[in-house]
Design an enzyme around this catalytic site. Structure first.
Site, PDB file in Angstrom:
ATOM      1  CG  HIS A   5      -2.251  -0.670   0.939  1.00  0.00           C
ATOM      2  ND1 HIS A   5      -2.388  -2.032   0.945  1.00  0.00           N
ATOM      3  CD2 HIS A   5      -3.475  -0.171   0.620  1.00  0.00           C
ATOM      4  CE1 HIS A   5      -3.640  -2.339   0.656  1.00  0.00           C
ATOM      5  NE2 HIS A   5      -4.320  -1.230   0.452  1.00  0.00           N
ATOM      6  CE  LYS A  63      -6.684 -11.362  11.010  1.00  0.00           C
ATOM      7  NZ  LYS A  63      -6.363 -10.720  12.291  1.00  0.00           N
TER       8      LYS A  63
END
Lengths: 185, 278
Positions: free
Chosen positions: A38, A103
């Site tokens: 990222h 998650k």
């Protein structure tokens, strides 16, 4: 709570139709990226350079798999905790990413981005990496190979099971802890 | 003086790293299966059922249970009469390098600031203790980052006592919510110093889920914490249910008259640990 068989890329209409609690069996191409990837993607955007995959309708999977055993496309490949990507997610949703898979809880900025741009946040079962790897039929590193487990991979998935955790209308599947019952209220 | 050849340690450690990452310990399997039998929440049941399928598949196919095969954490008890040529730490590190490479485990160790991966999952985190005798006991834990990130240390005032400890531990699990992959195992270190409390909390996670603390008073406190944590209703993966924790393990140590250090080390349901005695 409905069940959908969806194929990537996802369009805005599909993303806006989904509701927290829906089960989605996802097929098609998805892209992996976690912390270090990222950061690199953001650097590319900052410099105005092209990204290694098309963002429009993209589904990003927060995962760093184990190495592939002989004869298999990938090793164990379950989700990592998503909040670490919260700093990057709103900008990626703004640029066309339609869904992320991970998650754990997202922050308000990510939940706002889902509503604003028409996106969805999926949860896969953490710690079920062996089981989930069975739904991945192909995996190729397409960028940042030097990052090892954190490299960006293009995955082909078949009926990959995810739950809608956060939808585009403010719904969330995670329960709020019952602090009173636990005597900390 | 007993000499243990480093190659023997390296081989034992490599084997242990691979096996632990593929085969869930028997006590954890039993706990997951019991939780599945007792869980009434449909979403929680669905998750537990997947976790049981996952550990069966991982063992059958020789795959890691989870892609996060952890930092390699060791608690070593080394007899004062044991000599390892070249040093015990080097022998263990070599085992980690070999096990994580040959076992196709993920290398997750990186520089804290540059984030550059060290490439072989070393350095391992090795807690070494010298004990009398000529034995060598090496306990290994594959500690995942997701649950580790949800762990905390605090320095309470002595006046806060057990109620302060209880609130801190339960609140930590409540705040962690779905992030550390519940159902979790909660290691609690009480006393010592700032750093010892954290170490105690981690070491407590090496106990099996089916054991009972030898001190009945502490065993009762563990049961109280487990009850309160499960009353939170977070459930498997945070989707709801009575199974938020599979166990709570407390370790204590005397502390300063001014202090009450408390550490909570959270372990995900993939509680991978194993030990070898040489």
């Amino acid at each position: 709570m409905a069940e959908y068989h969806l194929h990537t890329p996802l369009n805005e209409e599909t993303a806006r139709m989904l509701r927290a609690g829906d089960l989605v069996l996802l097929s098609g191409t998805i892209y992996t990226a976690r912390d270090a990837a990222h950061k690199r993607l953001m650097e590319l955007l900052h410099r105005g350079e092209p990204l290694p995959f098309p963002l429009e309708g993209a589904v990003l999977y927060y995962v760093g798999p184990t190495p592939a055993p002989p004869g298999r496309p990938i090793g164990s490949a379950g989700p990592t905790t998503s909040y670490r990507m919260d700093a990057y997610a709103p900008q990626l949703y703004a640029l066309g990413v339609r869904a992320t898979i991970g998650k754990g809880r997202r922050n308000q900025a990510v939940r706002d981005a889902l509503a604003h741009y028409g996106g969805v946040y999926f949860g896969a079962t953490g710690g079920a990496g062996a089981l989930l790897s069975r739904c991945i039929t192909n995996a190729q590193v397409i960028a940042f190979e030097d990052l090892g487990p954190e490299a960006v991979r293009q995955l082909e998935v078949h009926e990959f099971p995810v739950l809608v955790i956060n939808d585009s209308v403010g719904g969330e599947l995670y329960v709020q802890p019952d602090r009173a019952a636990a005597r900390i209220g | 003086m007993r000499i243990i050849e480093p190659e023997r340690i390296t081989h034992a450690v490599a084997t242990m790293c691979v096996h632990a990452c593929r085969v869930l310990p028997a006590d954890v399997r039993t706990a997951l299966e019991r939780a599945l039998a007792e869980e009434t929440h449909p979403a929680g049941r669905a998750i537990l059922s997947q976790l049981v399928d996952n550990y069966r598949l991982a063992e059958e196919q020789g795959l890691p249970l989870c892609q996060d095969t952890g930092l390699a954490v060791f608690f070593v008890e080394m007899g004062a009469d044991v000599h390892v040529p070249g040093g015990i730490r080097a022998a263990i590190e070599a085992g980690v390098r070999q096990g994580y490479d040959e076992g196709l485990l993920r290398k997750s160790a990186c520089h804290p600031l540059t984030r550059c991966n060290t490439g072989d999952n070393t350095p391992a985190i090795i807690h070494l203790e010298h004990v009398p005798g000529d034995g060598l006991r090496i306990a290994f834990m594959a500690k995942g980052g997701g649950s580790e990130n949800m762990s905390r240390v605090t320095m309470l005032a002595p006046a806060q006592g057990w109620e302060g400890v209880r609130r801190f531990v339960v609140e930590r699990v409540a705040e962690a919510g779905p992030n550390p992959c519940p159902p979790v195992v909660v290691g609690v270190g009480i006393g010592g110093t700032f750093e010892l409390a954290a170490r105690l909390a981690k070491q407590a996670l090496l106990r099996t889920l089916d054991d009972t603390h030898p001190d009945p008073t502490i065993a009762a406190l563990e049961a109280e914490l487990l009850h309160d944590i499960n009353a939170l209703g977070i459930g498997p993966m945070g989707l709801g249910g009575r199974t938020t924790a599979l166990g709570v393990k407390i370790a204590l140590h005397p502390c300063h008259i001014a202090s009450l250090p408390v550490a909570v080390n959270i372990q995900c349901h993939s509680a991978r640990h194993e030990e070898v005695r040489l």
